[in-house]
Design a protein around this motif. Structure first.
Motif, PDB file in Angstrom:
ATOM      1  N   UNK A  48      -3.012   4.598   3.693  1.00 21.79           N
ATOM      2  CA  UNK A  48      -3.542   4.148   2.405  1.00 21.79           C
ATOM      3  C   UNK A  48      -3.823   5.291   1.453  1.00 21.79           C
ATOM      4  N   UNK A  49      -4.074   6.471   2.008  1.00 20.81           N
ATOM      5  CA  UNK A  49      -4.360   7.645   1.178  1.00 20.81           C
ATOM      6  C   UNK A  49      -3.641   8.845   1.759  1.00 20.81           C
ATOM      7  N   UNK A  50      -3.297   9.769   0.892  1.00 19.30           N
ATOM      8  CA  UNK A  50      -2.715  11.044   1.320  1.00 19.30           C
ATOM      9  C   UNK A  50      -3.454  12.159   0.596  1.00 19.30           C
ATOM     10  N   UNK A  51      -3.411  13.332   1.186  1.00 20.18           N
ATOM     11  CA  UNK A  51      -3.948  14.525   0.527  1.00 20.18           C
ATOM     12  C   UNK A  51      -2.926  15.634   0.695  1.00 20.18           C
ATOM     13  N   UNK A  52      -2.563  16.265  -0.409  1.00 17.97           N
ATOM     14  CA  UNK A  52      -1.655  17.401  -0.364  1.00 17.97           C
ATOM     15  C   UNK A  52      -2.455  18.638   0.011  1.00 17.97           C
ATOM     16  N   UNK A  53      -1.965  19.347   1.034  1.00 17.71           N
ATOM     17  CA  UNK A  53      -2.645  20.543   1.512  1.00 17.71           C
ATOM     18  C   UNK A  53      -1.784  21.767   1.282  1.00 17.71           C
ATOM     19  N   UNK A  54      -2.407  22.829   0.817  1.00 14.35           N
ATOM     20  CA  UNK A  54      -1.781  24.150   0.791  1.00 14.35           C
ATOM     21  C   UNK A  54      -2.530  24.975   1.821  1.00 14.35           C
ATOM     22  N   UNK A  55      -1.850  25.342   2.893  1.00 16.13           N
ATOM     23  CA  UNK A  55      -2.507  25.840   4.102  1.00 16.13           C
ATOM     24  C   UNK A  55      -3.457  24.738   4.560  1.00 16.13           C
ATOM     25  N   UNK A  56      -4.762  24.973   4.566  1.00 17.77           N
ATOM     26  CA  UNK A  56      -5.711  23.925   4.955  1.00 17.77           C
ATOM     27  C   UNK A  56      -6.554  23.441   3.784  1.00 17.77           C
ATOM     28  N   UNK A  57      -6.260  23.917   2.578  1.00 19.53           N
ATOM     29  CA  UNK A  57      -7.040  23.553   1.397  1.00 19.53           C
ATOM     30  C   UNK A  57      -6.425  22.332   0.708  1.00 19.53           C
ATOM     31  N   UNK A  58      -7.272  21.351   0.395  1.00 17.97           N
ATOM     32  CA  UNK A  58      -6.803  20.160  -0.308  1.00 17.97           C
ATOM     33  C   UNK A  58      -6.508  20.516  -1.759  1.00 17.97           C
ATOM     34  N   UNK A  59      -5.274  20.250  -2.186  1.00 23.86           N
ATOM     35  CA  UNK A  59      -4.876  20.477  -3.578  1.00 23.86           C
ATOM     36  C   UNK A  59      -5.229  19.245  -4.398  1.00 23.86           C
ATOM     37  N   UNK A  61      -5.982  14.636  -3.640  1.00 24.60           N
ATOM     38  CA  UNK A  61      -5.813  13.408  -2.866  1.00 24.60           C
ATOM     39  C   UNK A  61      -5.137  12.353  -3.747  1.00 24.60           C
ATOM     40  N   UNK A  62      -4.570  11.348  -3.100  1.00 25.97           N
ATOM     41  CA  UNK A  62      -3.916  10.286  -3.862  1.00 25.97           C
ATOM     42  C   UNK A  62      -3.905   9.006  -3.027  1.00 25.97           C
ATOM     43  N   UNK A  63      -4.113   7.893  -3.679  1.00 25.58           N
ATOM     44  CA  UNK A  63      -4.026   6.591  -3.039  1.00 25.58           C
ATOM     45  C   UNK A  63      -2.579   6.097  -3.049  1.00 25.58           C
ATOM     46  N   UNK A  64      -2.185   5.408  -1.982  1.00 19.96           N
ATOM     47  CA  UNK A  64      -0.884   4.770  -1.944  1.00 19.96           C
ATOM     48  C   UNK A  64      -0.986   3.264  -2.193  1.00 19.96           C
ATOM     49  N   UNK A  65      -2.197   2.792  -2.466  1.00 25.19           N
ATOM     50  CA  UNK A  65      -2.412   1.378  -2.735  1.00 25.19           C
ATOM     51  C   UNK A  65      -2.023   1.039  -4.169  1.00 25.19           C
ATOM     52  N   UNK A  66      -1.665  -0.211  -4.384  1.00 26.62           N
ATOM     53  CA  UNK A  66      -1.374  -0.678  -5.738  1.00 26.62           C
ATOM     54  C   UNK A  66      -2.637  -0.613  -6.572  1.00 26.62           C
ATOM     55  N   UNK A  67      -2.532  -0.227  -7.840  1.00 29.70           N
ATOM     56  CA  UNK A  67      -3.731  -0.215  -8.697  1.00 29.70           C
ATOM     57  C   UNK A  67      -4.248  -1.636  -8.878  1.00 29.70           C
ATOM     58  N   UNK A  68      -5.547  -1.738  -8.981  1.00 26.77           N
ATOM     59  CA  UNK A  68      -6.164  -3.067  -9.155  1.00 26.77           C
ATOM     60  C   UNK A  68      -6.222  -3.460 -10.587  1.00 26.77           C
TER      61      UNK A  68
END
Length: 68
Positions: A48-59, A61-68
């Motif tokens: 439902x959610x992803x987070x892009x990481x550079x090494x171990x640092x979160x660049x 986050x993003x939801x993969x759910x449809x917007x409400x």
């Protein structure tokens, strides 16, 4: 610096999608392209959610759910 995605379910736990191996990328653009190609399979696998990481640092986050 390697780039990767953290895949999360509705409760924030890490999700592994069968048949879709964890990958690391040499550039942010490669990682974002991979997500663009695979997001439907990720959603079908319970992500439902992803987070892009550079090494171990979160660049970001993003939801993969449809917007409400």
């Amino acid at each position: 610096m390697p780039w990767s995605w953290r895949l999360q379910g509705s409760d924030g736990s890490t999700v592994t999608v069968p048949g879709l191996p964890e990958e690391t990328f040499t550039t942010q653009a490669d990682a974002e392209t991979w997500l663009g190609v695979n997001w439907r399979e990720l959603r079908a696998g319970g992500v439902e959610r992803v987070a892009l990481l550079e090494d171990d640092a979160v660049v970001y986050p993003m939801s993969l759910l449809d917007p409400e």
